[in-house]
Design a protein around this motif. Sequence first.
Motif, PDB file in Angstrom:
ATOM      1  N   ILE A  26       4.041  -3.547   6.030  1.00 15.10           N
ATOM      2  CA  ILE A  26       3.216  -3.889   4.861  1.00 15.10           C
ATOM      3  C   ILE A  26       3.631  -3.049   3.657  1.00 15.10           C
ATOM      4  O   ILE A  26       3.789  -3.568   2.550  1.00 15.10           O
ATOM      5  CB  ILE A  26       1.713  -3.705   5.172  1.00 15.10           C
ATOM      6  CG1 ILE A  26       1.233  -4.794   6.132  1.00 15.10           C
ATOM      7  CG2 ILE A  26       0.882  -3.711   3.888  1.00 15.10           C
ATOM      8  CD1 ILE A  26      -0.159  -4.551   6.705  1.00 15.10           C
ATOM      9  N   ARG A  27       3.817  -1.746   3.867  1.00 16.44           N
ATOM     10  CA  ARG A  27       4.194  -0.870   2.748  1.00 16.44           C
ATOM     11  C   ARG A  27       5.546  -1.274   2.161  1.00 16.44           C
ATOM     12  O   ARG A  27       5.726  -1.295   0.942  1.00 16.44           O
ATOM     13  CB  ARG A  27       4.221   0.590   3.197  1.00 16.44           C
ATOM     14  CG  ARG A  27       2.836   1.154   3.452  1.00 16.44           C
ATOM     15  CD  ARG A  27       2.912   2.561   4.026  1.00 16.44           C
ATOM     16  NE  ARG A  27       3.592   3.464   3.117  1.00 16.44           N
ATOM     17  CZ  ARG A  27       2.989   4.378   2.365  1.00 16.44           C
ATOM     18  NH1 ARG A  27       1.684   4.510   2.419  1.00 16.44           N
ATOM     19  NH2 ARG A  27       3.685   5.161   1.582  1.00 16.44           N
TER      20      ARG A  27
ATOM     21  N   GLN B 117      -0.164  -2.276  14.773  1.00 19.24           N
ATOM     22  CA  GLN B 117      -0.513  -2.114  13.357  1.00 19.24           C
ATOM     23  C   GLN B 117      -0.177  -0.721  12.859  1.00 19.24           C
ATOM     24  O   GLN B 117       0.332  -0.560  11.748  1.00 19.24           O
ATOM     25  CB  GLN B 117      -2.005  -2.376  13.132  1.00 19.24           C
ATOM     26  CG  GLN B 117      -2.395  -3.820  13.108  1.00 19.24           C
ATOM     27  CD  GLN B 117      -3.875  -4.011  12.807  1.00 19.24           C
ATOM     28  OE1 GLN B 117      -4.658  -3.058  12.837  1.00 19.24           O
ATOM     29  NE2 GLN B 117      -4.248  -5.236  12.532  1.00 19.24           N
ATOM     30  N   HIS B 118      -0.474   0.296  13.664  1.00 23.25           N
ATOM     31  CA  HIS B 118      -0.300   1.683  13.216  1.00 23.25           C
ATOM     32  C   HIS B 118       1.145   2.151  13.241  1.00 23.25           C
ATOM     33  O   HIS B 118       1.465   3.160  12.608  1.00 23.25           O
ATOM     34  CB  HIS B 118      -1.168   2.619  14.042  1.00 23.25           C
ATOM     35  CG  HIS B 118      -2.641   2.407  13.847  1.00 23.25           C
ATOM     36  ND1 HIS B 118      -3.181   1.894  12.693  1.00 23.25           N
ATOM     37  CD2 HIS B 118      -3.689   2.616  14.662  1.00 23.25           C
ATOM     38  CE1 HIS B 118      -4.494   1.811  12.807  1.00 23.25           C
ATOM     39  NE2 HIS B 118      -4.829   2.238  13.998  1.00 23.25           N
TER      40      HIS B 118
ATOM     41  N   TRP C 115       1.000  -9.276   5.132  1.00 26.57           N
ATOM     42  CA  TRP C 115      -0.342  -8.734   5.380  1.00 26.57           C
ATOM     43  C   TRP C 115      -1.113  -9.643   6.339  1.00 26.57           C
ATOM     44  O   TRP C 115      -1.700  -9.176   7.318  1.00 26.57           O
ATOM     45  CB  TRP C 115      -1.105  -8.594   4.061  1.00 26.57           C
ATOM     46  CG  TRP C 115      -2.536  -8.211   4.247  1.00 26.57           C
ATOM     47  CD1 TRP C 115      -3.591  -9.061   4.452  1.00 26.57           C
ATOM     48  CD2 TRP C 115      -3.078  -6.890   4.302  1.00 26.57           C
ATOM     49  NE1 TRP C 115      -4.756  -8.346   4.600  1.00 26.57           N
ATOM     50  CE2 TRP C 115      -4.467  -7.016   4.518  1.00 26.57           C
ATOM     51  CE3 TRP C 115      -2.522  -5.627   4.169  1.00 26.57           C
ATOM     52  CZ2 TRP C 115      -5.311  -5.912   4.606  1.00 26.57           C
ATOM     53  CZ3 TRP C 115      -3.370  -4.520   4.263  1.00 26.57           C
ATOM     54  CH2 TRP C 115      -4.736  -4.677   4.475  1.00 26.57           C
TER      55      TRP C 115
ATOM     56  N   VAL D 272       1.931  -0.974   9.544  1.00 30.28           N
ATOM     57  CA  VAL D 272       1.685  -0.252   8.292  1.00 30.28           C
ATOM     58  C   VAL D 272       2.981  -0.101   7.510  1.00 30.28           C
ATOM     59  O   VAL D 272       3.013  -0.316   6.290  1.00 30.28           O
ATOM     60  CB  VAL D 272       1.034   1.124   8.576  1.00 30.28           C
ATOM     61  CG1 VAL D 272       1.020   1.992   7.327  1.00 30.28           C
ATOM     62  CG2 VAL D 272      -0.375   0.943   9.118  1.00 30.28           C
ATOM     63  N   GLN D 273       4.055   0.225   8.195  1.00 28.58           N
ATOM     64  CA  GLN D 273       5.348   0.394   7.518  1.00 28.58           C
ATOM     65  C   GLN D 273       5.867  -0.929   6.958  1.00 28.58           C
ATOM     66  O   GLN D 273       6.424  -0.976   5.860  1.00 28.58           O
ATOM     67  CB  GLN D 273       6.376   0.979   8.489  1.00 28.58           C
ATOM     68  CG  GLN D 273       6.052   2.376   8.945  1.00 28.58           C
ATOM     69  CD  GLN D 273       6.236   3.400   7.836  1.00 28.58           C
ATOM     70  OE1 GLN D 273       6.904   3.162   6.843  1.00 28.58           O
ATOM     71  NE2 GLN D 273       5.632   4.555   8.005  1.00 28.58           N
TER      72      GLN D 273
END
Length: 125
Positions: A44-45, A36-37, A25, A41-42
Amino acid sequence: MTEKYLQLNDIDAYKKAFHLSNYVWDVVVNWNGIAQHTVGVQFIRAADSISANIAEGFGRYFKKDKIKFYRYSSGSVKESLDWNEKAKVRNLIEQEQYQYIFTALQQLPEAINRLIKYTDIKLAV
């Protein structure tokens, strides 16, 4: 004398995964919008999913349910390895960050497998 019950924060695999997810993160929040997008995001998830699945498995009653979620966390380790490689190839992370994440991800399968073995041996149901 009171008996001490195993707590989630006593589990080595959980502690390592939780720390790693927060590290990922901290790295990703500094990326630009497109990075980030897409990757961020992937990434982090996937990293969050490692400790989240351990926590969910820990909260289950039946041994098979617990182990199923611990195995899901192993899959999230593999996914996180993929995102770490993509971040490296796309020059989104520094070599030091890449190596830290890679090393942590390499250690997690053994810790998760120990948790699975412990659960399989210690629980009757």
